[in-house]
Design an enzyme around this catalytic site. Structure first.
Site, PDB file in Angstrom:
ATOM      1  N   HIS A 166      67.622 -47.410  71.431  1.00  0.00           N
ATOM      2  CA  HIS A 166      68.107 -48.727  71.024  1.00  0.00           C
ATOM      3  C   HIS A 166      69.499 -49.021  71.577  1.00  0.00           C
ATOM      4  O   HIS A 166      69.999 -50.125  71.429  1.00  0.00           O
ATOM      5  CB  HIS A 166      68.119 -48.809  69.496  1.00  0.00           C
ATOM      6  CG  HIS A 166      68.431 -50.172  68.973  1.00  0.00           C
ATOM      7  ND1 HIS A 166      67.682 -51.288  69.318  1.00  0.00           N
ATOM      8  CD2 HIS A 166      69.399 -50.620  68.145  1.00  0.00           C
ATOM      9  CE1 HIS A 166      68.185 -52.351  68.718  1.00  0.00           C
ATOM     10  NE2 HIS A 166      69.227 -51.989  68.001  1.00  0.00           N
TER      11      HIS A 166
ATOM     12  N   ASP B 232      61.714 -48.552  72.223  1.00  0.00           N
ATOM     13  CA  ASP B 232      62.753 -48.802  71.224  1.00  0.00           C
ATOM     14  C   ASP B 232      62.091 -49.011  69.862  1.00  0.00           C
ATOM     15  O   ASP B 232      61.357 -49.979  69.673  1.00  0.00           O
ATOM     16  CB  ASP B 232      63.574 -50.040  71.640  1.00  0.00           C
ATOM     17  CG  ASP B 232      64.714 -50.334  70.675  1.00  0.00           C
ATOM     18  OD1 ASP B 232      64.800 -49.676  69.618  1.00  0.00           O
ATOM     19  OD2 ASP B 232      65.509 -51.239  70.983  1.00  0.00           O
TER      20      ASP B 232
ATOM     21  N   SER C 141      71.942 -55.662  69.770  1.00  0.00           N
ATOM     22  CA  SER C 141      71.147 -55.600  68.553  1.00  0.00           C
ATOM     23  C   SER C 141      71.343 -56.863  67.703  1.00  0.00           C
ATOM     24  O   SER C 141      71.164 -57.965  68.216  1.00  0.00           O
ATOM     25  CB  SER C 141      71.534 -54.328  67.800  1.00  0.00           C
ATOM     26  OG  SER C 141      70.604 -54.048  66.800  1.00  0.00           O
TER      27      SER C 141
END
Lengths: 367, 244
Positions: B226, B198, B76
């Site tokens: 995610h 996502d 991320s």
């Protein structure tokens, strides 16, 4: 379907007092109970097979993906989180939810069950609490900043006020060497008196401001230094600055006094100054300092009109000013600060007032 | 091989992936300052107001360990923290793996990040409603003993615990970041792992990152959500193995 049975699990699922939803491992809805459909206004077709996060508001979606889903994988459950669903009408539905993973014997996740409780009022109430907390925190931060500025201002002010006074005092002393006439000596003595009173006022104002804003009066105690010499000095100064007034002093100090001498000097100065301002001018001010019964006792007495009953209560409050001629008018901080100094020494300052005399008595433990 | 976690949790994010690589690589796991078991006293509001502050920490860790030509694996937001660290310390990292990256979360004129400014503000507010196992009473015990997380274990959610104020600040810096201009400056082999569904970093966002990094490789995972490193670790491991 007329008679509902207590052991009908389908009925229990559909009409539970909470919303139920079962998710597949890909986050899509496998089952949803009638209660949740009713709350959200969606039909089963609209929900089943769709990603659960699609029925959350955007903040809820992010939270689900970044917090809830990972935690479920890690610990298998997540209890009591807040989440907002969006109804068919587009309205937000505030919920409190708990989720549990269903796993096989090998620990592999098969599905996730979520129980949702409608918590609109509770969440609103929490929101209110949070807002109140934020407002309080902001107010506190602002106050702290102000108070720091004020502290700095007071320190600078004290410095700037004392400097010119020191110059005046030094100037008067130099002039005193060449003074010849009685008139000149009188004017110079008056100057000294004014400087002393002014210096006392500045000390009081600064102490008051600091005492109120900071952690009270901080003491620099010393049990070994003699108290009597300090008292002599303070009273001599007061005599000098009050020509024509009589100050009688009596000492019986035969034990060390564990005090801050400068502060006790200030206390005495404030009390005697007060007696000179308010007492009868034709009677002496009587100071008595003794050590007895494990205590240090110091009293200052004067004659004259007794203090009115109504004034007695407010005597030690800041800015309290009795009836006094204008030239002696102070800020009304002297007695307040004297009482604060007494308190800092774990002692007390009390007053008695009769037609015979008005007496302030400071008592502190010798220890 | 350095593993960096993203917003929302801590190094536990890598618990199903890292052990596989621990044999062939010297693996490094860490919590960003403010997350997990990190020393919260080290949290500096101004330093961590930008991703560069977090990248500086990565570089510091790398220098301390004498890393050369290492693999940086970022999940991320840590993908972009890695992108910045690569620029800050040439030679330290030889390969970059980005899991669910986004160069910018908020929509812009001709760019779709997936979020509006207002939605991010709502998120910051919403985070207040979920304390993540953090309570004012427990904070001193947790803060004072970062090496003894069991002290806080009686709390329901013992993973991913963070001070709510720091979590909010991290959310702000994450979701308001814009690293589009940094993509072209990545000059080491890079693998972008993109989930097929996502909501945080959509396929378009992943493709944008892939197109922006010269010579990068893009693998679309079957996994959804995610955090494929938790939900589909085998797929992530397999994809990483083709690259490292």
């Amino acid at each position: 379907m007329d008679s509902r049975r207590i052991d009908d699990f389908q009925d229990m699922f559909d009409n539970a007092p909470c919303g139920y939803v079962t998710l597949l491992t890909n986050g899509r809805i496998a089952r949803v109970n009638r209660k949740l459909l009713g709350w959200t206004g969606h039909t089963p077709d609209q929900m089943i097979g769709k990603p659960f996060s699609g029925f959350l508001n955007m903040a809820g979606r992010i939270y689900y993906e970044t917090h809830i889903a990972p935690l479920l994988r890690m610990q298998g459950f997540f209890d009591g989180f807040a989440i907002d669903m969006v109804t068919a009408a587009g309205e937000h539905l505030q919920m409190i939810a708990s989720a549990t993973d269903g796993r096989d014997a090998g620990g592999k996740t098969l599905f996730t069950r979520i129980a949702l409780i409608k918590a609109v009022d509770r969440r609103l109430y929490e929101r209110g609490l949070l807002e109140a907390r934020d407002t309080a925190a902001m107010g506190l931060a602002r106050e702290r900043e102000n108070s720091e500025l004020r502290e700095q201002f007071i320190a600078v002010l004290g410095h700037d006020l004392r400097n010119p006074l020191a110059s005046i005092s030094a100037g008067a002393r130099i002039l005193g060497r060449d003074a010849t006439t009685e008139k000149q000596h009188q004017i110079l003595a008056m100057l000294e008196t004014t400087v002393m009173r002014m210096a006392g006022l500045i000390d009081n104002v600064l102490d008051f401001a600091r005492g109120r804003l900071g952690g009270g009066i901080i003491l620099d105690r010393n049990a070994n230094a003699p108290v009597e010499r300090m008292l002599h000095q303070v009273i001599d100064e007061l005599r000098l600055s009050s020509p024509g007034r009589q100050i009688e002093a009596e000492y019986a100090i035969d034990a060390p006094v564990n005090c801050d001498r400068i502060r006790i000097g200030q206390l005495v100065s404030n009390l005697v100054g007060n007696a000179l301002s308010h007492g009868a001018t034709n009677e002496p001010v009587r100071v008595r300092a003794v050590t007895e019964d494990g205590l240090f006792k110091l009293s200052v007495a004067n004659g004259g009109e007794p203090i009115p009953e109504a004034a007695m209560e407010k005597l030690f409050e800041p800015f309290f000013r009795g009836e006094v001629r204008a030239s002696r008018q102070g800020l009304g901080l002297g007695l307040h600060i004297a009482s604060q100094i007494a308190k800092a020494h774990e002692g007390s300052l009390n007053v008695t007032s009769t037609v015979e005399e008005t007496r302030f008595t400071f008592v502190m433990p010798l220890r | 091989m350095v593993f960096a976690h993203g917003f929302g949790c801590d190094q536990n994010m890598w618990r199903f992936v890292e052990p596989t690589f621990a044999g062939d690589f010297k693996t490094v796991l860490f919590d960003h300052v403010g997350a997990g078991g990190s020393d919260l006293k080290a949290y500096d509001r101004s330093k961590y107001a930008t991703l560069a502050g977090y990248a500086d920490d990565v570089v510091e860790i790398g220098r301390e360990l004498g890393l050369k030509d290492a693999v940086f694996v970022g999940h991320s937001v840590s993908s972009m923290i890695g992108a910045l660290a690569v620029q800050k310390a040439p030679g330290m990292f030889g390969k970059l793996v980005m899991v669910g990256p986004s160069a910018r979360y908020i929509d812009d004129d001709n760019y779709v990040g997936g979020f509006s400014e207002q939605q991010i503000e709502e998120l910051l507010q919403f985070l207040d409603s979920n304390h993540m196992g953090w309570s004012a009473q427990m904070a001193p015990a947790i803060m004072g003993n970062p090496d003894r997380p069991e002290l806080g274990e009686e709390l329901t959610n013992s993973f991913c615990r963070t001070d709510p104020e720091i979590a909010k600040a991290f959310a702000r810096v994450t979701f308001k970041s814009d690293n589009r201009a940094d993509l072209a400056k990545i000059d080491i082999p890079t693998l972008v792992l993109q989930c097929s569904e996502d909501v945080i970093a959509s396929k378009e966002v992943g493709e944008f990152v892939h197109r922006g990094i010269p010579g990068s490789e893009l693998i679309i995972l079957e996994a959804t959500g995610h955090c494929p490193n938790l939900s589909a670790p085998d797929e992530v491991i397999a994809a990483m193995k083709t690259f490292v």
